[in-house]
Every structure is written in C-alpha cells, then in structure tokens.
Design an enzyme around this catalytic site. Sequence first.
Site: not given
Length: 166
Positions: A128-131
């Site tokens: 879950l690519p919050c970056h």
Amino acid sequence: MKKKRLSSIDSFYDTFDSPLGVLYLIFTGEALCGIDFTKPVDLPRKSSHSALAHKELKAYFKHGKADFTQAISFTKGTEFDHSVWMALKEIPFGETRTYKWLAEKIGRPNASRAVGQSLGRNPILIILPCHRIIESDGNIGGFSAGIDIKRRLLETEYYMKQAKNG
C-alpha cells in the site's frame, strides 16, 4: 490473557531481505497485515505462509512489480484509515500524488491533514504505497519509516520506470 495467546498463535512474522534492509512481514492467518522495519515483539517467526509475499516483494525490488496479489488484512485502523490505505493502490508505479489528491479521491477534499496522519499509520508499507504521496508544493513530506527510505523507494521506482520506458 487467553485472547492474547490465541492471537499469537494465529499471527506470526517472517523476514524479507530488501535493498532497504530487513523487512518484517506480519501475518494473521494467510493474510499479510503488516510490513515494518522493526522486529515485532511477542510473535513467533515462521515462513510457511509467506512464499507469495516474498516472491512479489522480490519482483517489486528487482523488476518494478506494480500489482500485488498477496491477501492483506487490517487488524487496526478506522474506516477512514482503511479507505485512505486502499486508495493508495490506485497510484501507478513510479508516480506520485499529493495528500490533497488522496483526500479528494476518498471523497473528503478538506481532509488532507487527516490523510497524512492516516498514512503515518499505514501498516502495509510498499504494497500500500504511501511513499508515493508528496506535498502539493513538491516537497517529499513525511514517512513512518523515515524520509531517507521514502526517497530511496521513490528513486528506485522512478529509475525502474524510466528503464522500462526507455
């Protein structure tokens, strides 16, 4: 006390050696419920259910795999958090979006700050690519694992995407 023991039996962790360091993959049953840079306490280590997560993370770091099929599960967070975290899947590999974009995406256009706080609680980094969320002015913003890790993830994705397209 009995409930804690039961959750320890159902939950476990495994490790994955990434270019960023050791990732601790936390599972509840067959579902991945966490990726962290810190070793979990009070959970046994086993690797019997983590083959798919390993395969997909290896493909992500080596080839820029963008779609993960590993089952995930949330063991914490609010409905708002879950909506924020799931909307992250819509950000293409190697691209970024803003906190404002994400707030609008979940139908809460005035909730940019709450979105940022929710991202800080994202338990399943990378998948879950919050970056990929940055500030509207182009600044990198925060990241629960540290700004250096966020920068490395963004750079890795950017250069992999350029290599694929070039």
